[in-house]
Design an enzyme around this catalytic site. Structure first.
Site: not given
Ligand code: F6P
Length: 348
Positions: A17, A115, A118, A139-140, A175, A182, A263, A272
């Site tokens: 990703g 990540g 990879t 980003i994770d 609310r 993510m 909500r 991202r």
């Molecule tokens: O690993 C990065 C990430 O953005 C995760 O946070 C998310 O779950 C996933 O990729 C989404 O993946 P894709 O781009 O395959 O939808």
């Protein structure tokens, strides 16, 4: 493509990703390789797919200008995993093709920016004798062996700003606002954005929560004249429901258990996208330069990393296949729990 070789030649690819800061890392690798070490740089398209399908281009130094601040990756990316077993009779031996094309390209080294997935592929390729250097991004923030990955800080800014914006509308309408961020199986982004954004409840995969305790905490806030509440949910929390996002699941459960108006916001891919934060630009630049320094010293099979404020490296064999999750005993969790943040695991 046949290229006459004039200098040491390195390949670079970006896989998995995307995230903010990848272009800054490509630039860091490319400029250090070309300007400092007189190397040639080959940009490989769409991750490992580009090596399989022979899609590459020479990256000239001028192509590396103007990309520092640009989101995404100029090379393109894919989630291609060449080592994934295929049961089809017609399946091709992808690792073999990668080795063949690496040799035909006459590469001295290959830099893989990615990540966890990879780094696992990079470790396998290193085992097979290719000269590999990994650069961790996501980003994770869940890559084993580094304190932080680039991409995380940018996503943290976006998630935090989004939570900030929910406060006023939550207050106007009295609310409960649930926001899903993510993070895949890790809770780093939810934890940090939740704390930075003043979340009242933070649910992450690493801390086992009880939805009844979450509901109790929200009702108590309402009784204590807190007109609204913010619930930050990591996408990876266990819900037992495949067809419903974590945020929606929690919002529905809160509605049922509290009767309070609720909500949900699923933040999604905005986390991202876009320009990297200054911290990510700097980290990606440092990682890129460090990767080339290792190559210049003929050191391979390594991932560059950040430990404290020091850039160093760790064997890919130690990284591949592991996840860096939030430790349960993280002082930040302990301290913010004492300040009243509900993690759904304690009767507050
Ligand atoms: O690993 C990065 C990430 O953005 C995760 O946070 C998310 O779950 C996933 O990729 C989404 O993946 P894709 O781009 O395959 O939808």
């Amino acid at each position: 493509m046949t290229l006459v070789k004039h200098a040491p030649r390195i390949g670079i690819l970006t896989a998995g990703g995307d995230c903010p800061g990848i272009n800054a890392a490509i630039r860091g690798v490319g400029k250090t390789a070309i300007l400092e070490h007189g190397m040639e740089v080959i940009g490989i398209s769409s991750g490992f797919l580009g090596l399989i399908n022979q899609e590459y281009t020479i990256l000239e130094e001028n192509q590396l200008s103007g990309i520092l601040t640009v989101g995404g990756t100029i090379l393109g990316t894919s989630r291609e995993n060449p080592f994934k077993k295929s049961h089809s009779m017609l399946s091709i031996d992808k690792p073999k093709l990668i080795r063949k094309h690496y040799q035909e390209l006459d590469l001295d080294a290959l830099v893989c920016i990615g990540g966890n997935g990879t780094m696992r592929t990079a470790a396998f390729l290193a085992e097979e004798g290719l000269n590999i250097i990994g650069i961790p991004k996501t980003i994770d923030n869940d890559v084993w062996g580094t304190d932080v990955t680039f991409g995380f800080d940018s996503a943290l800014w976006i998630a935090t700003e989004s939570i900030d914006r929910l406060h006023s509308t939550a207050n106007s309408h009295k609310r409960i606002m649930v926001i899903e961020v993510m993070g895949h199986h890790a809770g780093w982004l939810a934890l940090f954005s939740g704390i930075a954004g003043g979340g009242d409840v933070i649910l992450i995969p690493e801390v086992e929560f009880d939805i009844e305790l979450v509901a109790k905490c929200l009702k108590k806030r309402a009784i204590n004249k807190k007109p609204y509440s913010i619930v930050v949910v990591a996408e990876g929390i266990p819900t037992g429901k495949k067809d419903e996002s974590a945020g929606l699941f929690i919002a529905n459960a809160i509605k049922d258990l509290t009767g309070l108006e609720t909500r949900e916001t699923i933040l999604g891919y905005v986390q991202r996208g876009g320009s990297p934060s200054p911290m990510d630009r700097v980290l990606a630049t440092r990682f890129g330069a460090a990767a080339v320094e290792l190559i210049a010293q003929n050191e391979y099979g390594l991932m560059v990393n950040l430990k404290g404020n020091q850039i160093s490296s760790i064997p890919l064999s130690e990284v591949g296949g592991k996840l860096r999750l939030v430790p349960m005993d993280l002082p930040l969790i302990h301290k913010t729990r004492k300040m009243g943040v509900c993690f759904g695991d304690e009767n507050l």
